[in-house]
Design an enzyme around this catalytic site. Structure first.
Site, short mmCIF file in Angstrom:
data_model
loop_
_atom_site.label_atom_id
_atom_site.label_comp_id
_atom_site.label_asym_id
_atom_site.label_seq_id
_atom_site.Cartn_x
_atom_site.Cartn_y
_atom_site.Cartn_z
N VAL A 1 0.82 -1.22 0.00
CA VAL A 1 0.00 0.00 0.00
C VAL A 1 0.86 1.27 0.00
CG1 VAL A 1 -1.94 -1.14 1.16
CG2 VAL A 1 -0.27 0.13 2.52
N ASN B 1 -6.87 -0.52 6.21
CA ASN B 1 -6.53 -1.14 7.49
C ASN B 1 -5.05 -1.51 7.60
OD1 ASN B 1 -7.14 -3.14 9.91
ND2 ASN B 1 -6.14 -4.37 8.31
N SER C 1 -6.04 4.83 15.45
CA SER C 1 -5.73 4.15 16.72
C SER C 1 -5.89 5.15 17.87
CB SER C 1 -4.28 3.66 16.70
OG SER C 1 -3.86 3.31 18.01
N TYR D 1 4.30 6.00 15.08
CA TYR D 1 2.97 5.40 14.96
C TYR D 1 1.88 6.42 15.32
CZ TYR D 1 -0.64 1.76 15.56
OH TYR D 1 -1.79 0.99 15.46
N ALA E 1 2.06 9.70 15.20
CA ALA E 1 1.97 10.73 14.15
C ALA E 1 1.22 10.20 12.94
CB ALA E 1 3.38 11.17 13.75
N ILE F 1 -6.14 -4.23 20.78
CA ILE F 1 -6.84 -5.36 20.16
C ILE F 1 -5.88 -6.55 20.10
CG2 ILE F 1 -8.08 -6.13 18.08
CD1 ILE F 1 -9.43 -3.72 19.51
P1 NAP Z 1 -1.42 -7.16 11.93
O1 NAP Z 1 -1.95 -8.39 12.60
O2 NAP Z 1 0.05 -6.91 11.96
O3 NAP Z 1 -1.94 -7.14 10.42
C1 NAP Z 1 -1.59 -6.12 9.54
C2 NAP Z 1 -1.60 -6.67 8.14
O4 NAP Z 1 -1.19 -5.59 7.26
C3 NAP Z 1 -0.61 -7.80 7.92
O5 NAP Z 1 -1.20 -8.84 7.18
C4 NAP Z 1 0.52 -7.14 7.17
O6 NAP Z 1 1.22 -8.01 6.30
C5 NAP Z 1 -0.24 -6.11 6.36
N1 NAP Z 1 0.67 -5.09 5.85
C6 NAP Z 1 1.75 -4.53 6.47
N2 NAP Z 1 2.35 -3.67 5.66
C7 NAP Z 1 1.66 -3.67 4.49
C8 NAP Z 1 1.82 -2.99 3.25
N3 NAP Z 1 2.83 -2.13 3.05
N4 NAP Z 1 0.92 -3.22 2.26
C9 NAP Z 1 -0.08 -4.11 2.43
N5 NAP Z 1 -0.27 -4.80 3.58
C10 NAP Z 1 0.60 -4.58 4.59
O7 NAP Z 1 -2.08 -5.85 12.56
P2 NAP Z 1 -3.52 -5.60 13.22
O8 NAP Z 1 -3.33 -5.57 14.68
O9 NAP Z 1 -4.55 -6.49 12.62
O10 NAP Z 1 -3.74 -4.08 12.78
C11 NAP Z 1 -4.57 -3.71 11.69
C12 NAP Z 1 -4.72 -2.20 11.71
O11 NAP Z 1 -5.33 -1.82 12.95
C13 NAP Z 1 -3.40 -1.44 11.62
O12 NAP Z 1 -3.59 -0.26 10.86
C14 NAP Z 1 -3.13 -1.09 13.08
O13 NAP Z 1 -2.30 0.05 13.18
C15 NAP Z 1 -4.53 -0.83 13.57
N6 NAP Z 1 -4.71 -0.92 15.02
C16 NAP Z 1 -4.37 -2.05 15.69
C17 NAP Z 1 -4.54 -2.12 17.06
C18 NAP Z 1 -4.19 -3.33 17.87
O14 NAP Z 1 -4.20 -3.22 19.13
N7 NAP Z 1 -3.89 -4.47 17.27
C19 NAP Z 1 -5.09 -1.01 17.75
C20 NAP Z 1 -5.44 0.13 17.04
C21 NAP Z 1 -5.23 0.15 15.67
P3 NAP Z 1 2.62 -8.66 6.80
O15 NAP Z 1 2.23 -9.64 7.83
O16 NAP Z 1 3.19 -9.24 5.55
O17 NAP Z 1 3.42 -7.50 7.35
#
Ligand code: NAP
Length: 236
Positions: A64, A90, A142, A155, A157, A188
């Site tokens: 992305v 996402n 977030s 993160y 920012a 999460i």
């Molecule tokens: P996650 O389990 O790490 O999943 C993120 C996914 O995005 C992974 O499959 C990753 O692929 C993919 N990704 C990373 N870089 C990418 C790129 N350049 N292009 C396309 N895909 C890419 O994270 P998550 O916890 O589900 O988080 C999802 C979203 O929610 C994120 O934006 C995160 O900042 C936000 N969020 C999460 C939390 C939390 O507590 N978990 C809280 C608030 C917000 P790879 O595995 O190959 O890197």
């Protein structure tokens, strides 16, 4: 009542975690999904799980953060489906470090994926959405982007940037019936948070009124609401 049935959604970062849960909840509610991720195998697995729920779904490999890759990917998605109704930005990463130790690479990589990635996909898909006078875009921010957190300047920012971006684009696109919103989840349970030390996790748990961490499904439920007809007066 939700108005999701038969529509097509693009979910980035859908190879695991929150993105996968969003794609699957949309499928359960009758939408077809393009699962976009750097991790092609994860995206393919998400698409297979969505098809198992009786909907059509396809996987697309895409970084992305690269505008060229996003343009190529959006062309492929639009060849698969003539119209995309929903976009969920996402995909996100964290590269935590204290400010004085944070490298330029840690700063740039997080801004590139979390903020520029949201810009790239929104720009590429808002044109066809404007043309068809229908679109719903949800950006995953977030709580860190609202409150800040030591060790996460990059993160925080990027996620605060996503909120400002959302508010600006919502104003640009509202007249064309393209609604743009952001969700700011708390802690999460996913791969992103699994690596944190137990002591830190316990401290965070104590800050949460419900006394427990959220799940990807909890976030997906809010996204579903924002994409649905129930939120047709919600933007920015
Ligand atoms: P996650 O389990 O790490 O999943 C993120 C996914 O995005 C992974 O499959 C990753 O692929 C993919 N990704 C990373 N870089 C990418 C790129 N350049 N292009 C396309 N895909 C890419 O994270 P998550 O916890 O589900 O988080 C999802 C979203 O929610 C994120 O934006 C995160 O900042 C936000 N969020 C999460 C939390 C939390 O507590 N978990 C809280 C608030 C917000 P790879 O595995 O190959 O890197």
């Amino acid at each position: 009542m939700l108005g999701i049935d038969g529509k097509t959604a693009v979910v980035t970062g859908a190879g695991q975690g929150i993105g996968r849960d969003i794609a699957l909840l949309l499928a359960e509610n009758g939408a077809d999904a393009a699962a976009v991720d750097m991790n092609e195998a994860g995206a393919a697995e998400t698409a297979a799980l969505a098809r198992a729920k009786g909907r059509e779904a396809a996987a697309f490999r895409c970084d992305v953060g690269s505008s060229e890759d996003v343009e190529r990917c959006v062309r492929e998605i639009l060849a698969w489906r003539a119209e995309v109704h929903f976009l969920v930005n996402n995909a996100g990463i964290a590269r935590d470090n204290l400010l004085l130790r944070m490298s330029a690479a840690e700063w740039e990589s997080v801004l590139r994926v979390n903020l520029t990635g949201t810009f790239n996909f929104t720009k590429a898909l808002s044109r066809p959405m404007i043309k068809s006078r229908f679109g719903r875009i949800v950006n995953i921010s977030s709580v860190i982007g609202v409150f800040g957190n030591a060790g996460q300047a990059n993160y925080a920012a990027s996620k605060a940037g996503v909120i400002g971006f959302t508010k600006a684009v919502a104003k640009e696109l509202a007249a064309r019936n393209v609604l743009v919103n952001a969700v700011a989840p708390g802690f999460i349970e996913t791969a992103m948070t699994a690596a944190l030390p137990e002591e830190r996790r316990e401290w965070m748990r104590q800050q949460i009124p419900l006394g427990r961490f959220g799940s990807g499904r909890d976030v997906a439920a809010v996204v579903l609401f924002l994409l649905s007809d129930l939120a047709s007066y919600v933007t920015g």
